[in-house]
Design a protein around this motif. Structure first.
Motif, PDB file in Angstrom:
ATOM      1  N   THR A  31     -28.867  27.617  54.315  1.00  0.00           N
ATOM      2  CA  THR A  31     -29.000  28.040  52.915  1.00  0.00           C
ATOM      3  C   THR A  31     -30.325  27.588  52.303  1.00  0.00           C
ATOM      4  O   THR A  31     -30.774  28.160  51.313  1.00  0.00           O
ATOM      5  CB  THR A  31     -27.829  27.524  52.056  1.00  0.00           C
ATOM      6  OG1 THR A  31     -27.854  26.088  52.023  1.00  0.00           O
ATOM      7  CG2 THR A  31     -26.494  28.011  52.589  1.00  0.00           C
ATOM      8  N   ARG A  36     -36.004  28.538  49.910  1.00  0.00           N
ATOM      9  CA  ARG A  36     -37.407  28.617  50.346  1.00  0.00           C
ATOM     10  C   ARG A  36     -37.975  30.008  50.050  1.00  0.00           C
ATOM     11  O   ARG A  36     -39.125  30.142  49.626  1.00  0.00           O
ATOM     12  CB  ARG A  36     -37.511  28.311  51.852  1.00  0.00           C
ATOM     13  CG  ARG A  36     -37.337  26.841  52.158  1.00  0.00           C
ATOM     14  CD  ARG A  36     -37.205  26.563  53.647  1.00  0.00           C
ATOM     15  NE  ARG A  36     -37.055  25.130  53.871  1.00  0.00           N
ATOM     16  CZ  ARG A  36     -38.048  24.310  54.186  1.00  0.00           C
ATOM     17  NH1 ARG A  36     -39.266  24.776  54.379  1.00  0.00           N
ATOM     18  NH2 ARG A  36     -37.836  23.026  54.345  1.00  0.00           N
ATOM     19  N   ARG A  90     -29.597  28.984  41.132  1.00  0.00           N
ATOM     20  CA  ARG A  90     -28.440  28.632  41.958  1.00  0.00           C
ATOM     21  C   ARG A  90     -27.345  29.698  41.789  1.00  0.00           C
ATOM     22  O   ARG A  90     -26.700  30.093  42.751  1.00  0.00           O
ATOM     23  CB  ARG A  90     -27.907  27.244  41.610  1.00  0.00           C
ATOM     24  CG  ARG A  90     -28.967  26.139  41.611  1.00  0.00           C
ATOM     25  CD  ARG A  90     -28.360  24.763  41.731  1.00  0.00           C
ATOM     26  NE  ARG A  90     -27.781  24.573  43.036  1.00  0.00           N
ATOM     27  CZ  ARG A  90     -28.460  24.234  44.132  1.00  0.00           C
ATOM     28  NH1 ARG A  90     -29.751  24.001  44.073  1.00  0.00           N
ATOM     29  NH2 ARG A  90     -27.843  24.119  45.284  1.00  0.00           N
ATOM     30  N   ARG A 112     -27.276  21.681  50.636  1.00  0.00           N
ATOM     31  CA  ARG A 112     -27.154  20.468  49.812  1.00  0.00           C
ATOM     32  C   ARG A 112     -25.823  20.414  49.061  1.00  0.00           C
ATOM     33  O   ARG A 112     -25.368  19.343  48.686  1.00  0.00           O
ATOM     34  CB  ARG A 112     -28.280  20.422  48.755  1.00  0.00           C
ATOM     35  CG  ARG A 112     -29.702  20.418  49.305  1.00  0.00           C
ATOM     36  CD  ARG A 112     -30.004  19.129  50.031  1.00  0.00           C
ATOM     37  NE  ARG A 112     -31.421  19.032  50.406  1.00  0.00           N
ATOM     38  CZ  ARG A 112     -32.017  19.747  51.341  1.00  0.00           C
ATOM     39  NH1 ARG A 112     -31.342  20.658  52.024  1.00  0.00           N
ATOM     40  NH2 ARG A 112     -33.306  19.559  51.608  1.00  0.00           N
ATOM     41  N   ASP A 113     -25.244  21.605  48.811  1.00  0.00           N
ATOM     42  CA  ASP A 113     -24.040  21.680  47.970  1.00  0.00           C
ATOM     43  C   ASP A 113     -22.954  22.520  48.621  1.00  0.00           C
ATOM     44  O   ASP A 113     -22.143  23.117  47.931  1.00  0.00           O
ATOM     45  CB  ASP A 113     -24.409  22.269  46.599  1.00  0.00           C
ATOM     46  CG  ASP A 113     -24.940  23.704  46.724  1.00  0.00           C
ATOM     47  OD1 ASP A 113     -25.301  24.116  47.853  1.00  0.00           O
ATOM     48  OD2 ASP A 113     -24.983  24.417  45.709  1.00  0.00           O
ATOM     49  N   ARG A 162     -38.651  14.621  47.495  1.00  0.00           N
ATOM     50  CA  ARG A 162     -37.627  15.662  47.692  1.00  0.00           C
ATOM     51  C   ARG A 162     -36.242  15.066  47.469  1.00  0.00           C
ATOM     52  O   ARG A 162     -35.389  15.673  46.819  1.00  0.00           O
ATOM     53  CB  ARG A 162     -37.726  16.240  49.105  1.00  0.00           C
ATOM     54  CG  ARG A 162     -38.955  17.074  49.358  1.00  0.00           C
ATOM     55  CD  ARG A 162     -38.717  18.542  49.006  1.00  0.00           C
ATOM     56  NE  ARG A 162     -37.731  19.149  49.885  1.00  0.00           N
ATOM     57  CZ  ARG A 162     -37.972  19.602  51.116  1.00  0.00           C
ATOM     58  NH1 ARG A 162     -39.181  19.518  51.615  1.00  0.00           N
ATOM     59  NH2 ARG A 162     -37.026  20.152  51.828  1.00  0.00           N
ATOM     60  N   ASP A 166     -33.664  16.423  44.707  1.00  0.00           N
ATOM     61  CA  ASP A 166     -32.424  17.056  45.167  1.00  0.00           C
ATOM     62  C   ASP A 166     -31.173  16.279  44.728  1.00  0.00           C
ATOM     63  O   ASP A 166     -30.129  16.870  44.483  1.00  0.00           O
ATOM     64  CB  ASP A 166     -32.421  17.203  46.703  1.00  0.00           C
ATOM     65  CG  ASP A 166     -33.487  18.184  47.194  1.00  0.00           C
ATOM     66  OD1 ASP A 166     -34.086  18.889  46.357  1.00  0.00           O
ATOM     67  OD2 ASP A 166     -33.722  18.240  48.418  1.00  0.00           O
ATOM     68  N   ARG A 169     -31.035  16.247  40.261  1.00  0.00           N
ATOM     69  CA  ARG A 169     -30.893  17.407  39.383  1.00  0.00           C
ATOM     70  C   ARG A 169     -29.471  17.447  38.810  1.00  0.00           C
ATOM     71  O   ARG A 169     -28.509  16.961  39.433  1.00  0.00           O
ATOM     72  CB  ARG A 169     -31.236  18.695  40.131  1.00  0.00           C
ATOM     73  CG  ARG A 169     -30.239  19.038  41.197  1.00  0.00           C
ATOM     74  CD  ARG A 169     -30.583  20.349  41.899  1.00  0.00           C
ATOM     75  NE  ARG A 169     -29.646  20.580  42.954  1.00  0.00           N
ATOM     76  CZ  ARG A 169     -29.959  20.886  44.208  1.00  0.00           C
ATOM     77  NH1 ARG A 169     -31.206  21.019  44.586  1.00  0.00           N
ATOM     78  NH2 ARG A 169     -29.007  21.063  45.111  1.00  0.00           N
TER      79      ARG A 169
HETATM   80  O1   DC Z   1     -32.861  22.367  53.658  1.00  0.00           O
HETATM   81  P1   DC Z   1     -34.286  22.715  53.199  1.00  0.00           P
HETATM   82  O2   DC Z   1     -35.249  21.581  53.343  1.00  0.00           O
HETATM   83  O3   DC Z   1     -34.775  23.956  53.834  1.00  0.00           O
HETATM   84  O4   DC Z   1     -34.126  23.013  51.628  1.00  0.00           O
HETATM   85  C1   DC Z   1     -35.231  23.245  50.808  1.00  0.00           C
HETATM   86  C2   DC Z   1     -34.862  22.945  49.368  1.00  0.00           C
HETATM   87  O5   DC Z   1     -33.920  23.901  48.899  1.00  0.00           O
HETATM   88  C3   DC Z   1     -34.215  21.602  49.140  1.00  0.00           C
HETATM   89  O6   DC Z   1     -35.178  20.592  48.885  1.00  0.00           O
HETATM   90  C4   DC Z   1     -33.315  21.831  47.943  1.00  0.00           C
HETATM   91  C5   DC Z   1     -32.989  23.293  48.020  1.00  0.00           C
HETATM   92  N1   DC Z   1     -31.624  23.567  48.492  1.00  0.00           N
HETATM   93  C6   DC Z   1     -30.616  23.479  47.573  1.00  0.00           C
HETATM   94  O7   DC Z   1     -30.873  23.127  46.414  1.00  0.00           O
HETATM   95  N2   DC Z   1     -29.344  23.799  47.926  1.00  0.00           N
HETATM   96  C7   DC Z   1     -29.050  24.175  49.180  1.00  0.00           C
HETATM   97  N3   DC Z   1     -27.789  24.491  49.497  1.00  0.00           N
HETATM   98  C8   DC Z   1     -30.078  24.242  50.151  1.00  0.00           C
HETATM   99  C9   DC Z   1     -31.366  23.914  49.782  1.00  0.00           C
END
Ligand code: DC
Length: 209
Positions: A31, A36, A90, A112-113, A162, A166, A169
């Motif tokens: 995701t 990105r 989001r 992340r979520d 980062r 992350d 927020r």
């Molecule tokens: O996993 P990644 O490093 O490719 O993710 C890049 C950014 O995208 C990460 O710093 C925060 C965001 N992200 C997010 O907020 N929620 C997700 N489910 C995946 C990534």
């Protein structure tokens, strides 16, 4: 079966996600790639990733962008982290992820979520992490391997920035779901981390692999 994998940047969650998907024969969605794409499209539009209207306008990026190698760049990861703080962004990406998670037969998603927001009903949840120093060390080695000249301290500073964005927020911050297995791989090699993840999922849902 739905498997939700969350964790900070450079934790190895993508590797674990792909290994679990292969083992259990499930489709996998990274995701982070969606965020990105939004970050990169914002830049292509000459927009400001911190401005919600610009980031939102980039959410209708063409699907072909998901194959662009530029999405893997470190700088794109930072753009992604910046656009991902906007709740509207989001929300715009929400349904696509939910639909992927709920497809017949199940799926593996990493982000992340996932275990907290996208698939709180997942059959198995993992929170994959490692110390910031170890994650920076791995990312630094990987970047040097690609010929990117950068010092370790700069990589560590980016990892910490980062992490702060992350986890700090307001909307859907990076958070370990209470029922997620904590897989700290600071002292594990790749194969041991994958074996631990497979054993956890099999214990949760029974052997199906
Ligand atoms: O996993 P990644 O490093 O490719 O993710 C890049 C950014 O995208 C990460 O710093 C925060 C965001 N992200 C997010 O907020 N929620 C997700 N489910 C995946 C990534």
């Amino acid at each position: 079966m739905i498997i939700a994998i969350d964790g900070p940047t450079a934790s190895g969650k993508g590797t674990i996600a792909r290994a679990l998907a292969a083992h259990f024969g499930l489709p996998v969605l990274d995701t982070g790639l969606l965020y990105r794409a939004v970050g990169y499209q914002t830049q292509l539009n000459h927009g400001d990733p911190d401005r919600v209207t610009d980031a939102l306008a980039a959410c209708d990026f063409p699907d072909s962008l998901l194959d662009d190698p530029a999405l893997r760049f470190e700088s794109t990861g930072s753009l992604a982290s910046r656009v991902s703080v906007h709740p509207q962004v989001r929300a715009a990406l929400f349904q696509r992820q939910v639909d992927f998670a709920n497809q017949p037969g199940g799926a593996v998603l990493d982000g992340r979520d996932i275990g907290t927001v996208i698939a709180p009903h997942a059959d198995a949840k993992l929170f994959v992490t490692a110390s910031a120093e170890e994650r920076a060390r791995r990312r630094h080695a990987e970047m040097l391997g690609r010929g990117v000249e950068i010092g370790f301290d700069a990589v560590l500073a980016d990892v910490l920035a980062r992490d702060a964005r992350d986890t700090g927020r307001a909307d859907a911050p990076l958070l370990r779901a209470p029922d997620a297995m904590l897989l700290d791989n600071s002292d594990l090699d790749r194969d041991a981390a994958i074996a631990a993840a497979i054993a956890f999922v099999e214990g949760k849902v029974g052997r199906r692999g």
